[in-house]
Design a protein around this motif. Structure first.
Motif, PDB file in Angstrom:
ATOM      1  N   LEU A  95      39.919   2.585  60.081  1.00 18.93           N
ATOM      2  CA  LEU A  95      39.645   1.163  60.327  1.00 18.93           C
ATOM      3  C   LEU A  95      40.388   0.269  59.342  1.00 18.93           C
ATOM      4  N   GLY A  96      40.570   0.739  58.120  1.00 16.96           N
ATOM      5  CA  GLY A  96      41.290  -0.056  57.134  1.00 16.96           C
ATOM      6  C   GLY A  96      42.782  -0.090  57.364  1.00 16.96           C
ATOM      7  N   SER A 102      41.024  -9.189  64.947  1.00 17.41           N
ATOM      8  CA  SER A 102      40.092  -9.878  64.064  1.00 17.41           C
ATOM      9  C   SER A 102      39.760  -8.989  62.877  1.00 17.41           C
ATOM     10  N   ILE A 103      39.950  -9.538  61.691  1.00 13.59           N
ATOM     11  CA  ILE A 103      39.611  -8.788  60.481  1.00 13.59           C
ATOM     12  C   ILE A 103      38.104  -8.581  60.368  1.00 13.59           C
ATOM     13  N   TRP A 104      37.361  -9.524  60.969  1.00 12.70           N
ATOM     14  CA  TRP A 104      35.903  -9.412  60.916  1.00 12.70           C
ATOM     15  C   TRP A 104      35.397  -8.255  61.762  1.00 12.70           C
ATOM     16  N   LEU A 105      36.155  -7.899  62.806  1.00 10.88           N
ATOM     17  CA  LEU A 105      35.761  -6.762  63.629  1.00 10.88           C
ATOM     18  C   LEU A 105      35.840  -5.469  62.828  1.00 10.88           C
ATOM     19  N   SER A 106      36.959  -5.283  62.120  1.00 12.44           N
ATOM     20  CA  SER A 106      37.100  -4.079  61.292  1.00 12.44           C
ATOM     21  C   SER A 106      36.063  -4.046  60.181  1.00 12.44           C
ATOM     22  N   ALA A 107      35.857  -5.184  59.532  1.00  8.92           N
ATOM     23  CA  ALA A 107      34.869  -5.246  58.456  1.00  8.92           C
ATOM     24  C   ALA A 107      33.462  -4.981  58.994  1.00  8.92           C
ATOM     25  N   LEU A 112      28.899  -1.266  59.709  1.00 10.71           N
ATOM     26  CA  LEU A 112      28.025  -0.496  60.600  1.00 10.71           C
ATOM     27  C   LEU A 112      27.968   0.970  60.172  1.00 10.71           C
ATOM     28  N   ILE A 113      29.119   1.536  59.814  1.00 10.21           N
ATOM     29  CA  ILE A 113      29.154   2.922  59.348  1.00 10.21           C
ATOM     30  C   ILE A 113      28.308   3.087  58.096  1.00 10.21           C
ATOM     31  N   LEU A 114      28.455   2.168  57.153  1.00 13.46           N
ATOM     32  CA  LEU A 114      27.678   2.251  55.913  1.00 13.46           C
ATOM     33  C   LEU A 114      26.182   2.105  56.187  1.00 13.46           C
ATOM     34  N   ALA A 115      25.838   1.215  57.103  1.00 10.03           N
ATOM     35  CA  ALA A 115      24.422   1.016  57.419  1.00 10.03           C
ATOM     36  C   ALA A 115      23.817   2.263  58.069  1.00 10.03           C
TER      37      ALA A 115
END
Length: 201
Positions: A95-96, A102-107, A112-115
């Motif tokens: 993802l990085g 949109s940069i916000w989509l990747s972020a 979501l993965i971390l959560a």
């Protein structure tokens, strides 16, 4: 500039994954290097492929195949939650590296993965459930009797018992037990009950 921001977000995300979630919970130092290396390695390879004429799909497929081979042909044992951390570090790196509209989509996907890892690997989630390999000093062939004996030894409710090895000569039984402490019995084990030794996870 957007790519550099994604790189920074990825480094922050994998640092949080490794030093904020994995290491405080599991304290396995050797996998810290592995997770960081997988993340940064995939980030570098995917970034180089996205900027070249080589098909990004082919390159990412080879990278995924390489990582899966490392996990499959490992020399030390990994638990399932450690494999999940491998894939999380891998996904964060991809993802990085890949540019999106949109940069916000990747972020957001990284968050979501971390959560999911924070909740799925939380110590309080299903904390009463255990998994253990036990060695009994008796050869038990009856499944009902085996479950009853395990519940007496563990003082817990057995949900599954799979015999891995049954030695009728030396009278030993190696069994994979899945049980929960929520339904544990308060009565003490009967005197002279067969001894057991196990390595729990």
């Amino acid at each position: 500039m957007t790519q550099l921001v994604l790189f920074a977000i990825d480094i922050g995300a994998v640092a949080l994954l490794v030093f904020g979630l994995y290491f405080p919970r599991h304290r396995r130092r050797d996998l810290v290097v592995a997770y960081l290396g997988v993340n940064v390695g995939v980030l570098a390879v995917a970034s180089a492929l996205s900027a070249s004429n080589v098909g990004a799909g082919l390159g990412l497929g080879l990278a995924l195949f390489g990582v899966l081979s490392i996990i499959r042909l490992r020399s030390t044992e990994l638990d399932q939650h450690e494999v999940a951390y491998y894939f999380s570090a891998l996904a964060l790196g991809i993802l990085g590296a890949l540019s999106t509209t949109s940069i916000w989509l990747s972020a957001g996907l990284m968050a979501l993965i971390l959560a999911v890892m924070f909740l799925g690997d939380h110590p309080r989630l299903l904390r009463h459930y255990r998994h253990q390999i036990m060695v009994l000093d008796s050869a038990v062939t009856d499944q009902v009797a085996l479950v009853a004996q395990l519940e007496q030894l563990l003082g817990a409710r057995v949900h599954g018992a799979t015999i891995q090895r049954l030695d009728l000569v030396n009278e030993t039984t190696i069994v994979d037990v899945r049980y929960s402490l929520a339904g544990r019995r308060t009565a003490p084990a009967a005197a002279g009950a067969p001894a057991a030794a196990g390595a729990g996870r």
